[in-house]
Design an enzyme around this catalytic site. Structure first.
Site, PDB file in Angstrom:
ATOM      1  N   ASP A 110      14.520 -43.834  13.738  1.00  0.00           N
ATOM      2  CA  ASP A 110      15.069 -44.441  12.532  1.00  0.00           C
ATOM      3  C   ASP A 110      16.551 -44.723  12.672  1.00  0.00           C
ATOM      4  O   ASP A 110      17.125 -44.505  13.730  1.00  0.00           O
ATOM      5  CB  ASP A 110      14.754 -43.620  11.283  1.00  0.00           C
ATOM      6  CG  ASP A 110      15.047 -42.153  11.430  1.00  0.00           C
ATOM      7  OD1 ASP A 110      14.294 -41.339  10.881  1.00  0.00           O
ATOM      8  OD2 ASP A 110      16.034 -41.809  12.111  1.00  0.00           O
ATOM      9  N   LYS A 140      15.069 -46.613   7.945  1.00  0.00           N
ATOM     10  CA  LYS A 140      15.255 -46.950   6.532  1.00  0.00           C
ATOM     11  C   LYS A 140      16.680 -46.620   6.145  1.00  0.00           C
ATOM     12  O   LYS A 140      17.243 -45.614   6.549  1.00  0.00           O
ATOM     13  CB  LYS A 140      14.262 -46.220   5.644  1.00  0.00           C
ATOM     14  CG  LYS A 140      13.828 -44.880   6.170  1.00  0.00           C
ATOM     15  CD  LYS A 140      12.770 -44.261   5.286  1.00  0.00           C
ATOM     16  CE  LYS A 140      12.440 -42.883   5.787  1.00  0.00           C
ATOM     17  NZ  LYS A 140      11.475 -42.166   5.046  1.00  0.00           N
ATOM     18  N   MET A 190      23.010 -37.224   1.530  1.00  0.00           N
ATOM     19  CA  MET A 190      22.515 -38.384   0.757  1.00  0.00           C
ATOM     20  C   MET A 190      23.107 -38.425  -0.646  1.00  0.00           C
ATOM     21  O   MET A 190      22.436 -38.833  -1.593  1.00  0.00           O
ATOM     22  CB  MET A 190      20.973 -38.346   0.659  1.00  0.00           C
ATOM     23  CG  MET A 190      20.284 -38.270   1.988  1.00  0.00           C
ATOM     24  SD  MET A 190      18.510 -37.979   1.822  1.00  0.00           S
ATOM     25  CE  MET A 190      18.472 -36.221   1.462  1.00  0.00           C
TER      26      MET A 190
END
Ligand code: SAH
Length: 503
Positions: free
Chosen positions: A35, A57, A172
Protein backbone atom coordinates in the site's frame (compact mmCIF):
# COMPACT_ATOMS: atom_id res chain seq x y z
CA UNK A 1 -0.87 -26.74 -3.33
CA UNK A 2 -1.12 -23.61 -1.22
CA UNK A 3 1.66 -21.09 -1.08
CA UNK A 4 2.73 -18.96 1.81
CA UNK A 5 1.89 -15.47 2.94
CA UNK A 6 4.11 -13.14 4.94
CA UNK A 7 2.42 -10.12 6.46
CA UNK A 8 5.45 -7.91 6.64
CA UNK A 9 5.92 -4.60 8.38
CA UNK A 10 7.75 -2.31 5.96
CA UNK A 11 8.75 0.13 8.67
CA UNK A 12 7.73 3.75 9.02
CA UNK A 13 9.14 5.38 5.91
CA UNK A 14 12.88 5.16 5.45
CA UNK A 15 13.09 1.89 3.55
CA UNK A 16 16.15 0.83 5.56
CA UNK A 17 14.00 0.49 8.64
CA UNK A 18 12.54 -2.79 7.42
CA UNK A 19 13.61 -5.78 9.54
CA UNK A 20 16.15 -8.30 8.34
CA UNK A 21 13.42 -10.92 8.26
CA UNK A 22 11.20 -8.62 6.22
CA UNK A 23 13.98 -8.19 3.69
CA UNK A 24 14.50 -11.96 3.52
CA UNK A 25 10.80 -12.43 2.79
CA UNK A 26 11.00 -9.94 -0.06
CA UNK A 27 14.01 -11.77 -1.46
CA UNK A 28 11.98 -14.93 -1.92
CA UNK A 29 8.67 -13.33 -2.95
CA UNK A 30 6.74 -14.22 -6.09
CA UNK A 31 4.11 -11.58 -5.45
CA UNK A 32 4.35 -8.34 -3.47
CA UNK A 33 1.14 -6.62 -2.46
CA UNK A 34 1.72 -3.21 -1.07
CA UNK A 35 0.00 0.00 0.00
CA UNK A 36 0.93 3.60 -0.32
CA UNK A 37 3.01 4.02 2.80
CA UNK A 38 5.61 1.49 1.65
CA UNK A 39 8.70 2.91 -0.07
CA UNK A 40 9.20 1.76 -3.66
CA UNK A 41 12.86 1.16 -2.95
CA UNK A 42 11.91 -1.84 -0.85
CA UNK A 43 10.94 -3.56 -4.06
CA UNK A 44 14.57 -3.58 -5.09
CA UNK A 45 15.07 -6.33 -2.49
CA UNK A 46 12.64 -8.56 -4.37
CA UNK A 47 13.60 -10.56 -7.47
CA UNK A 48 13.21 -8.59 -10.68
CA UNK A 49 10.32 -10.39 -12.31
CA UNK A 50 7.93 -10.56 -9.39
CA UNK A 51 4.30 -9.64 -9.67
CA UNK A 52 3.74 -6.31 -7.96
CA UNK A 53 0.24 -5.27 -6.93
CA UNK A 54 -0.52 -1.86 -5.52
CA UNK A 55 -3.60 -1.73 -3.34
CA UNK A 56 -2.79 1.58 -1.69
CA UNK A 57 -5.33 3.73 -0.07
CA UNK A 58 -5.09 7.31 0.95
CA UNK A 59 -7.64 9.04 3.15
CA UNK A 60 -10.78 9.43 1.06
CA UNK A 61 -9.38 7.54 -1.90
CA UNK A 62 -9.68 3.82 -1.40
CA UNK A 63 -7.91 2.01 -4.15
CA UNK A 64 -9.38 -1.36 -3.18
CA UNK A 65 -11.79 -2.57 -0.51
CA UNK A 66 -10.26 -4.35 2.46
CA UNK A 67 -12.27 -7.53 1.83
CA UNK A 68 -11.01 -7.59 -1.73
CA UNK A 69 -7.41 -7.12 -0.60
CA UNK A 70 -7.69 -9.99 1.87
CA UNK A 71 -9.26 -12.17 -0.82
CA UNK A 72 -6.57 -11.21 -3.34
CA UNK A 73 -3.83 -12.25 -0.91
CA UNK A 74 -5.57 -15.56 -0.33
CA UNK A 75 -6.09 -16.17 -4.05
CA UNK A 76 -2.46 -15.51 -4.90
CA UNK A 77 -1.37 -17.92 -2.19
CA UNK A 78 -3.77 -20.53 -3.57
CA UNK A 79 -1.85 -20.33 -6.84
CA UNK A 80 1.03 -21.76 -4.84
CA UNK A 81 2.96 -18.51 -4.66
CA UNK A 82 5.06 -16.89 -1.99
CA UNK A 83 3.14 -13.72 -1.23
CA UNK A 84 4.56 -10.79 0.68
CA UNK A 85 1.92 -8.44 1.96
CA UNK A 86 3.90 -5.33 2.75
CA UNK A 87 2.37 -2.87 5.15
CA UNK A 88 3.55 0.48 6.42
CA UNK A 89 5.01 0.44 9.92
CA UNK A 90 3.85 -2.62 11.86
CA UNK A 91 1.14 -4.80 10.30
CA UNK A 92 -0.75 -5.14 13.57
CA UNK A 93 -0.71 -1.46 14.56
CA UNK A 94 -3.73 0.01 12.78
CA UNK A 95 -2.66 -1.94 9.75
CA UNK A 96 -5.59 -4.35 9.48
CA UNK A 97 -3.06 -7.14 9.41
CA UNK A 98 -5.20 -9.02 11.91
CA UNK A 99 -8.16 -9.00 9.54
CA UNK A 100 -6.04 -10.28 6.68
CA UNK A 101 -4.63 -13.03 8.87
CA UNK A 102 -8.16 -14.09 9.82
CA UNK A 103 -9.15 -14.44 6.18
CA UNK A 104 -6.02 -16.48 5.49
CA UNK A 105 -6.83 -18.76 8.41
CA UNK A 106 -10.38 -19.24 7.11
CA UNK A 107 -8.96 -20.17 3.72
CA UNK A 108 -6.52 -22.64 5.24
CA UNK A 109 -3.47 -20.73 4.05
CA UNK A 110 -0.19 -20.72 5.93
CA UNK A 111 1.04 -17.33 7.01
CA UNK A 112 3.61 -15.63 9.18
CA UNK A 113 3.63 -12.18 10.72
CA UNK A 114 6.80 -10.15 10.45
CA UNK A 115 6.48 -7.22 12.84
CA UNK A 116 7.76 -3.86 11.74
CA UNK A 117 9.01 -0.63 13.23
CA UNK A 118 5.86 1.35 13.83
CA UNK A 119 5.56 5.02 12.96
CA UNK A 120 3.99 5.52 16.38
CA UNK A 121 7.43 5.16 17.93
CA UNK A 122 9.78 5.82 15.01
CA UNK A 123 8.33 9.12 13.79
CA UNK A 124 8.67 10.67 17.27
CA UNK A 125 12.16 9.13 17.56
CA UNK A 126 13.26 10.77 14.30
CA UNK A 127 11.96 14.05 15.66
CA UNK A 128 14.11 13.56 18.77
CA UNK A 129 11.12 12.65 20.95
CA UNK A 130 11.36 9.44 23.00
CA UNK A 131 7.90 8.09 23.83
CA UNK A 132 9.05 7.18 27.33
CA UNK A 133 11.61 8.73 29.59
CA UNK A 134 12.32 7.82 33.19
CA UNK A 135 11.77 11.32 34.49
CA UNK A 136 9.04 12.51 32.16
CA UNK A 137 6.89 9.63 30.94
CA UNK A 138 6.50 6.08 32.24
CA UNK A 139 3.68 5.07 29.92
CA UNK A 140 2.56 5.64 26.36
CA UNK A 141 -0.50 4.78 24.35
CA UNK A 142 -1.12 4.57 20.62
CA UNK A 143 -4.58 5.67 19.61
CA UNK A 144 -6.49 5.98 16.39
CA UNK A 145 -7.21 9.57 15.50
CA UNK A 146 -9.58 8.49 12.80
CA UNK A 147 -12.72 7.96 14.84
CA UNK A 148 -15.65 9.62 13.26
CA UNK A 149 -16.73 12.30 15.76
CA UNK A 150 -20.26 12.34 14.32
CA UNK A 151 -21.01 8.70 14.99
CA UNK A 152 -22.20 9.58 18.47
CA UNK A 153 -20.55 6.90 20.56
CA UNK A 154 -16.77 6.72 20.82
CA UNK A 155 -14.79 3.52 21.33
CA UNK A 156 -12.08 5.61 22.94
CA UNK A 157 -12.51 6.06 26.64
CA UNK A 158 -11.46 9.71 26.62
CA UNK A 159 -12.30 10.24 30.21
CA UNK A 160 -9.74 7.70 31.40
CA UNK A 161 -7.28 8.03 28.57
CA UNK A 162 -6.75 11.77 28.70
CA UNK A 163 -4.89 11.83 31.97
CA UNK A 164 -4.00 8.19 32.69
CA UNK A 165 -1.17 7.84 30.19
CA UNK A 166 1.84 10.16 30.02
CA UNK A 167 2.53 10.09 26.28
CA UNK A 168 -0.28 9.80 23.77
CA UNK A 169 0.45 9.09 20.12
CA UNK A 170 -2.42 9.48 17.67
CA UNK A 171 -2.20 7.99 14.19
CA UNK A 172 -4.42 9.12 11.32
CA UNK A 173 -5.42 12.16 13.32
CA UNK A 174 -4.43 15.19 11.25
CA UNK A 175 -7.90 15.87 9.92
CA UNK A 176 -9.49 15.32 13.27
CA UNK A 177 -7.41 17.43 15.62
CA UNK A 178 -10.14 19.79 16.84
CA UNK A 179 -12.08 16.77 18.10
CA UNK A 180 -9.05 15.00 19.59
CA UNK A 181 -7.67 17.99 21.41
CA UNK A 182 -11.16 19.06 22.46
CA UNK A 183 -11.76 15.70 24.10
CA UNK A 184 -8.37 15.72 25.82
CA UNK A 185 -8.93 19.15 27.29
CA UNK A 186 -12.53 18.36 28.23
CA UNK A 187 -11.32 15.36 30.22
CA UNK A 188 -8.58 17.11 32.11
CA UNK A 189 -5.43 17.27 30.01
CA UNK A 190 -4.01 20.77 30.28
CA UNK A 191 -4.23 22.86 27.11
CA UNK A 192 -0.59 23.83 27.74
CA UNK A 193 0.64 20.24 27.43
CA UNK A 194 3.44 20.13 24.83
CA UNK A 195 2.42 18.45 21.59
CA UNK A 196 4.04 17.73 18.23
CA UNK A 197 3.10 16.59 14.78
CA UNK A 198 5.60 14.62 12.74
CA UNK A 199 4.78 14.27 9.07
CA UNK A 200 6.52 11.68 6.90
CA UNK A 201 8.68 10.76 9.88
CA UNK A 202 12.04 9.06 9.13
CA UNK A 203 11.97 10.27 5.52
CA UNK A 204 13.92 13.10 3.93
CA UNK A 205 10.69 15.06 3.65
CA UNK A 206 10.02 14.85 7.40
CA UNK A 207 8.24 17.88 8.86
CA UNK A 208 7.91 18.57 12.55
CA UNK A 209 5.51 21.02 14.13
CA UNK A 210 5.90 21.78 17.81
CA UNK A 211 2.79 23.09 19.49
CA UNK A 212 0.52 22.49 22.49
CA UNK A 213 -2.71 20.57 22.93
CA UNK A 214 -4.59 23.86 22.98
CA UNK A 215 -3.01 25.28 19.85
CA UNK A 216 -2.44 22.16 17.74
CA UNK A 217 -5.58 22.31 15.59
CA UNK A 218 -5.02 25.94 14.73
CA UNK A 219 -1.27 25.51 14.09
CA UNK A 220 -1.81 22.64 11.70
CA UNK A 221 -4.03 24.83 9.55
CA UNK A 222 -1.64 27.76 9.83
CA UNK A 223 1.29 25.64 8.68
CA UNK A 224 -0.76 23.68 6.17
CA UNK A 225 0.50 20.39 7.57
CA UNK A 226 -0.96 17.42 5.70
CA UNK A 227 -1.21 13.71 6.46
CA UNK A 228 0.41 11.31 7.05
CA UNK A 229 1.53 12.48 10.45
CA UNK A 230 1.56 11.29 14.02
CA UNK A 231 0.28 13.57 16.76
CA UNK A 232 2.23 13.31 20.01
CA UNK A 233 1.00 14.65 23.31
CA UNK A 234 3.05 14.85 26.48
CA UNK A 235 6.02 16.40 28.20
CA UNK A 236 8.43 14.18 26.26
CA UNK A 237 7.95 16.61 23.36
CA UNK A 238 10.18 19.07 25.23
CA UNK A 239 13.11 16.66 24.90
CA UNK A 240 13.35 17.43 21.18
CA UNK A 241 15.19 20.64 21.97
CA UNK A 242 18.06 18.50 23.28
CA UNK A 243 17.74 15.26 21.31
CA UNK A 244 16.92 16.52 17.79
CA UNK A 245 19.32 14.62 15.56
CA UNK A 246 17.77 13.86 12.20
CA UNK A 247 16.15 16.93 10.70
CA UNK A 248 19.16 19.09 11.59
CA UNK A 249 21.65 17.14 9.49
CA UNK A 250 23.74 19.31 7.15
CA UNK A 251 21.86 18.40 3.96
CA UNK A 252 18.43 17.86 5.49
CA UNK A 253 15.68 19.20 3.24
CA UNK A 254 17.91 19.35 0.17
CA UNK A 255 16.72 17.58 -2.96
CA UNK A 256 19.65 16.36 -4.99
CA UNK A 257 19.49 14.95 -8.47
CA UNK A 258 21.93 12.10 -9.05
CA UNK A 259 22.80 11.61 -12.68
CA UNK A 260 25.15 8.68 -12.32
CA UNK A 261 24.42 5.39 -14.00
CA UNK A 262 22.11 3.36 -11.78
CA UNK A 263 24.81 0.71 -11.39
CA UNK A 264 26.99 3.21 -9.53
CA UNK A 265 24.58 5.75 -8.11
CA UNK A 266 23.89 3.92 -4.91
CA UNK A 267 27.09 4.83 -3.10
CA UNK A 268 26.74 8.52 -3.83
CA UNK A 269 23.06 8.40 -2.89
CA UNK A 270 23.81 6.55 0.31
CA UNK A 271 26.45 9.04 1.40
CA UNK A 272 24.33 12.08 0.64
CA UNK A 273 21.34 10.54 2.37
CA UNK A 274 23.42 9.87 5.44
CA UNK A 275 23.86 13.63 5.54
CA UNK A 276 20.11 14.11 5.37
CA UNK A 277 19.62 14.81 1.66
CA UNK A 278 16.74 13.51 -0.39
CA UNK A 279 18.26 11.97 -3.51
CA UNK A 280 16.41 11.57 -6.76
CA UNK A 281 18.21 9.10 -8.93
CA UNK A 282 17.87 10.04 -12.55
CA UNK A 283 20.59 8.10 -14.22
CA UNK A 284 21.20 9.87 -17.48
CA UNK A 285 23.43 7.03 -18.53
CA UNK A 286 23.68 3.30 -18.14
CA UNK A 287 26.63 1.01 -18.60
CA UNK A 288 26.42 -1.21 -21.69
CA UNK A 289 28.75 -3.53 -23.61
CA UNK A 290 31.04 -1.66 -26.04
CA UNK A 291 29.94 -1.22 -29.65
CA UNK A 292 32.84 -3.36 -30.87
CA UNK A 293 31.21 -6.24 -28.99
CA UNK A 294 34.38 -6.88 -26.98
CA UNK A 295 36.62 -7.40 -30.02
CA UNK A 296 39.44 -5.26 -28.63
CA UNK A 297 39.05 -6.64 -25.12
CA UNK A 298 38.96 -10.24 -26.27
CA UNK A 299 42.12 -9.85 -28.32
CA UNK A 300 43.86 -8.26 -25.32
CA UNK A 301 42.70 -11.11 -23.08
CA UNK A 302 43.98 -13.62 -25.63
CA UNK A 303 47.51 -12.31 -25.08
CA UNK A 304 47.08 -11.10 -21.53
CA UNK A 305 50.30 -12.72 -20.32
CA UNK A 306 52.39 -10.57 -22.66
CA UNK A 307 51.63 -7.25 -20.98
CA UNK A 308 54.16 -5.64 -18.66
CA UNK A 309 51.69 -3.07 -17.32
CA UNK A 310 47.93 -2.96 -17.12
CA UNK A 311 46.44 0.44 -16.33
CA UNK A 312 42.89 0.52 -15.03
CA UNK A 313 41.26 3.92 -15.31
CA UNK A 314 37.87 3.44 -13.63
CA UNK A 315 35.92 1.15 -11.34
CA UNK A 316 33.65 0.24 -14.24
CA UNK A 317 36.67 -0.66 -16.33
CA UNK A 318 37.84 -3.00 -13.55
CA UNK A 319 34.45 -4.66 -13.15
CA UNK A 320 33.83 -5.15 -16.83
CA UNK A 321 37.36 -6.39 -17.46
CA UNK A 322 37.13 -9.11 -14.85
CA UNK A 323 33.60 -10.07 -15.86
CA UNK A 324 34.85 -10.72 -19.39
CA UNK A 325 38.01 -12.44 -18.16
CA UNK A 326 35.86 -14.83 -16.11
CA UNK A 327 33.63 -15.49 -19.09
CA UNK A 328 36.76 -16.71 -20.86
CA UNK A 329 37.30 -19.08 -17.96
CA UNK A 330 40.29 -17.14 -16.70
CA UNK A 331 40.83 -15.50 -13.36
CA UNK A 332 43.15 -13.03 -11.71
CA UNK A 333 46.14 -15.37 -12.07
CA UNK A 334 46.18 -14.57 -15.78
CA UNK A 335 47.49 -11.14 -14.78
CA UNK A 336 50.27 -12.42 -12.58
CA UNK A 337 53.07 -11.30 -14.83
CA UNK A 338 51.92 -7.72 -15.24
CA UNK A 339 52.36 -4.77 -12.98
CA UNK A 340 49.13 -2.97 -12.26
CA UNK A 341 48.34 0.72 -12.08
CA UNK A 342 45.02 2.08 -10.85
CA UNK A 343 44.02 5.63 -11.57
CA UNK A 344 42.43 7.01 -8.46
CA UNK A 345 41.87 5.45 -5.07
CA UNK A 346 38.38 4.17 -5.96
CA UNK A 347 39.80 2.19 -8.86
CA UNK A 348 42.50 0.83 -6.56
CA UNK A 349 39.86 -0.13 -3.99
CA UNK A 350 37.84 -1.91 -6.66
CA UNK A 351 40.94 -3.88 -7.72
CA UNK A 352 41.41 -4.95 -4.14
CA UNK A 353 38.02 -6.67 -4.32
CA UNK A 354 39.58 -8.89 -6.95
CA UNK A 355 42.61 -9.56 -4.78
CA UNK A 356 44.94 -7.15 -6.51
CA UNK A 357 47.00 -4.50 -4.78
CA UNK A 358 47.93 -1.94 -7.41
CA UNK A 359 51.64 -1.23 -7.83
CA UNK A 360 51.01 2.40 -8.67
CA UNK A 361 48.02 4.56 -7.86
CA UNK A 362 48.26 7.92 -9.57
CA UNK A 363 45.59 10.13 -8.01
CA UNK A 364 45.72 12.94 -10.52
CA UNK A 365 43.24 12.61 -13.33
CA UNK A 366 45.06 14.49 -16.03
CA UNK A 367 47.22 12.41 -18.36
CA UNK A 368 50.34 14.51 -17.70
CA UNK A 369 50.19 13.77 -14.00
CA UNK A 370 49.67 10.06 -14.54
CA UNK A 371 52.51 9.88 -17.04
CA UNK A 372 54.75 11.59 -14.55
CA UNK A 373 54.01 8.96 -11.90
CA UNK A 374 54.70 6.15 -14.37
CA UNK A 375 57.76 7.62 -16.06
CA UNK A 376 60.25 5.32 -14.35
CA UNK A 377 58.23 2.21 -15.13
CA UNK A 378 57.57 2.78 -18.78
CA UNK A 379 60.60 2.36 -20.97
CA UNK A 380 60.85 1.84 -24.73
CA UNK A 381 59.26 -1.50 -25.58
CA UNK A 382 57.14 -1.78 -22.44
CA UNK A 383 53.86 -3.48 -23.35
CA UNK A 384 50.88 -1.68 -21.84
CA UNK A 385 47.19 -2.53 -21.78
CA UNK A 386 44.54 0.05 -20.90
CA UNK A 387 41.11 -1.49 -20.34
CA UNK A 388 38.71 1.44 -20.31
CA UNK A 389 35.50 3.05 -21.58
CA UNK A 390 34.80 3.15 -25.28
CA UNK A 391 34.74 6.92 -25.37
CA UNK A 392 37.75 8.15 -23.44
CA UNK A 393 40.43 10.72 -23.94
CA UNK A 394 43.45 9.70 -25.99
CA UNK A 395 45.98 11.71 -23.98
CA UNK A 396 47.04 8.77 -21.82
CA UNK A 397 47.75 6.18 -24.57
CA UNK A 398 49.36 8.86 -26.71
CA UNK A 399 51.62 9.99 -23.90
CA UNK A 400 52.65 6.40 -23.16
CA UNK A 401 53.46 5.80 -26.81
CA UNK A 402 55.62 8.91 -26.82
CA UNK A 403 57.51 7.32 -23.96
CA UNK A 404 58.19 4.36 -26.26
CA UNK A 405 55.58 1.94 -24.95
CA UNK A 406 53.45 -0.34 -27.12
CA UNK A 407 49.93 0.42 -26.02
CA UNK A 408 46.74 -1.57 -26.53
CA UNK A 409 43.48 0.08 -25.61
CA UNK A 410 40.67 -2.37 -24.85
CA UNK A 411 37.11 -1.18 -24.74
CA UNK A 412 35.37 -2.74 -21.76
CA UNK A 413 32.08 -0.83 -21.77
CA UNK A 414 30.30 2.16 -23.14
CA UNK A 415 27.80 4.53 -21.61
CA UNK A 416 24.37 4.83 -23.15
CA UNK A 417 21.31 6.94 -22.44
CA UNK A 418 19.30 5.40 -19.62
CA UNK A 419 15.55 4.97 -19.81
CA UNK A 420 14.92 7.44 -17.01
CA UNK A 421 11.50 8.98 -16.61
CA UNK A 422 12.19 12.14 -18.52
CA UNK A 423 8.84 13.83 -17.96
CA UNK A 424 9.12 13.37 -14.21
CA UNK A 425 12.61 14.90 -14.05
CA UNK A 426 11.64 17.86 -16.21
CA UNK A 427 8.60 18.36 -14.06
CA UNK A 428 10.62 18.43 -10.84
CA UNK A 429 13.04 20.94 -12.37
CA UNK A 430 10.25 23.15 -13.70
CA UNK A 431 8.60 23.24 -10.29
CA UNK A 432 11.80 24.17 -8.48
CA UNK A 433 11.84 20.85 -6.61
CA UNK A 434 15.53 20.19 -7.19
CA UNK A 435 18.15 22.10 -5.20
CA UNK A 436 21.28 20.54 -6.62
CA UNK A 437 22.50 18.27 -9.38
CA UNK A 438 25.66 16.18 -9.21
CA UNK A 439 27.87 15.42 -12.20
CA UNK A 440 30.33 12.60 -11.84
CA UNK A 441 31.73 12.62 -15.36
CA UNK A 442 31.55 14.65 -18.54
CA UNK A 443 29.11 12.19 -20.04
CA UNK A 444 26.68 12.70 -17.17
CA UNK A 445 26.61 16.40 -18.08
CA UNK A 446 26.01 15.73 -21.76
CA UNK A 447 23.44 13.07 -21.10
CA UNK A 448 21.45 15.04 -18.56
CA UNK A 449 21.20 17.87 -21.06
CA UNK A 450 19.95 15.41 -23.65
CA UNK A 451 17.47 14.05 -21.14
CA UNK A 452 15.99 17.51 -20.60
CA UNK A 453 15.93 18.25 -24.34
CA UNK A 454 18.85 20.66 -24.01
CA UNK A 455 16.77 23.10 -22.01
CA UNK A 456 19.76 24.21 -19.94
CA UNK A 457 17.69 27.06 -18.49
CA UNK A 458 15.87 24.45 -16.39
CA UNK A 459 19.08 24.18 -14.40
CA UNK A 460 19.43 27.92 -13.79
CA UNK A 461 18.36 27.84 -10.16
CA UNK A 462 19.90 24.48 -9.44
CA UNK A 463 23.34 24.25 -7.81
CA UNK A 464 25.73 22.23 -9.90
CA UNK A 465 28.33 20.00 -8.30
CA UNK A 466 31.11 18.48 -10.40
CA UNK A 467 33.45 15.70 -9.38
CA UNK A 468 36.55 17.32 -10.86
CA UNK A 469 38.03 19.85 -13.26
CA UNK A 470 37.32 17.95 -16.46
CA UNK A 471 33.67 17.48 -15.62
CA UNK A 472 33.49 21.12 -14.53
CA UNK A 473 35.01 22.18 -17.83
CA UNK A 474 32.38 20.23 -19.73
CA UNK A 475 29.71 22.00 -17.67
CA UNK A 476 31.14 25.35 -18.57
CA UNK A 477 31.36 24.45 -22.25
CA UNK A 478 27.67 23.61 -22.13
CA UNK A 479 26.89 26.94 -20.49
CA UNK A 480 26.38 25.65 -16.98
CA UNK A 481 28.10 27.50 -14.11
CA UNK A 482 29.62 25.17 -11.60
CA UNK A 483 28.94 25.99 -7.94
CA UNK A 484 30.85 23.13 -6.40
CA UNK A 485 33.97 21.41 -7.66
CA UNK A 486 35.59 18.62 -5.66
CA UNK A 487 39.26 19.01 -4.71
CA UNK A 488 39.74 15.29 -4.49
CA UNK A 489 38.15 13.75 -7.56
CA UNK A 490 36.28 10.92 -5.92
CA UNK A 491 32.75 10.36 -4.63
CA UNK A 492 33.98 11.04 -1.10
CA UNK A 493 35.69 14.21 -2.24
CA UNK A 494 32.51 15.38 -3.94
CA UNK A 495 30.31 14.53 -0.96
CA UNK A 496 32.65 16.39 1.35
CA UNK A 497 32.48 19.53 -0.79
CA UNK A 498 28.69 19.34 -1.01
CA UNK A 499 28.42 18.92 2.74
CA UNK A 500 30.41 22.05 3.40
CA UNK A 501 28.78 24.11 0.68
CA UNK A 502 26.84 27.10 1.88
CA UNK A 503 24.84 28.85 -0.76
N1 SAH B 1 0.78 0.28 10.62
C1 SAH B 1 1.24 1.64 10.58
C2 SAH B 1 0.16 2.63 10.79
C3 SAH B 1 -0.91 2.62 9.73
S1 SAH B 1 -2.14 3.82 9.99
C4 SAH B 1 2.40 1.80 11.58
O1 SAH B 1 2.62 0.93 12.41
O2 SAH B 1 3.10 2.81 11.50
C5 SAH B 1 -1.53 5.14 9.00
C6 SAH B 1 -1.09 6.28 9.88
O3 SAH B 1 0.20 6.01 10.38
C7 SAH B 1 -0.94 7.59 9.18
O4 SAH B 1 -2.18 8.26 9.07
C8 SAH B 1 -0.01 8.33 10.10
O5 SAH B 1 -0.68 8.80 11.24
C9 SAH B 1 0.90 7.21 10.56
N2 SAH B 1 2.14 7.15 9.79
C10 SAH B 1 2.57 6.14 9.01
N3 SAH B 1 3.79 6.41 8.52
C11 SAH B 1 4.14 7.61 9.00
C12 SAH B 1 5.29 8.43 8.88
N4 SAH B 1 6.33 8.07 8.14
N5 SAH B 1 5.32 9.59 9.54
C13 SAH B 1 4.28 9.98 10.29
N6 SAH B 1 3.17 9.25 10.44
C14 SAH B 1 3.10 8.09 9.81
Amino acid sequence: MNGMVYLVGAGPGDYRLITLKGKQCLEKADVVICDYLADKRLLAFAPENIEYIYVGKKAGNHAMRQEDISQLIADKAKEGKCVVRLKGGDPFVFGRGGEEAEVLKQNGINFEIVPGVTSAIAAPAYAGIPVTNRKVAVSFAVITGHEDPTKGKSDINWEKLSTAVDTLVFLMGVGNLPHITGQLIKYGRSADTPAALVRWGTKAEQEVLITTVGKAAEDVIKHNLKPPAVFIVGNVVNLRSTIQWFDNKPLFGKNILITRAREQASRLTEKLEELGANCIEAPAIKIAPPDDDFTSLDSAIAKIREYDWIIFTSTNGVERFFARLNEKNLDVRALSRAKIAAIGTSTAAKLKNYGIIADKVPTMFKAEGILDVLKEDITPGTKVLIPRAQKAREALPQGLRRMGATVDVAETYCTKMADTNKAQIKNLLQNGRIDMVTFTSSSTVENLLKLIDNEAALLNNVKKAAIGPITAQTCKQKGLDVDIEADIYTIDGLVDKIKNFRG
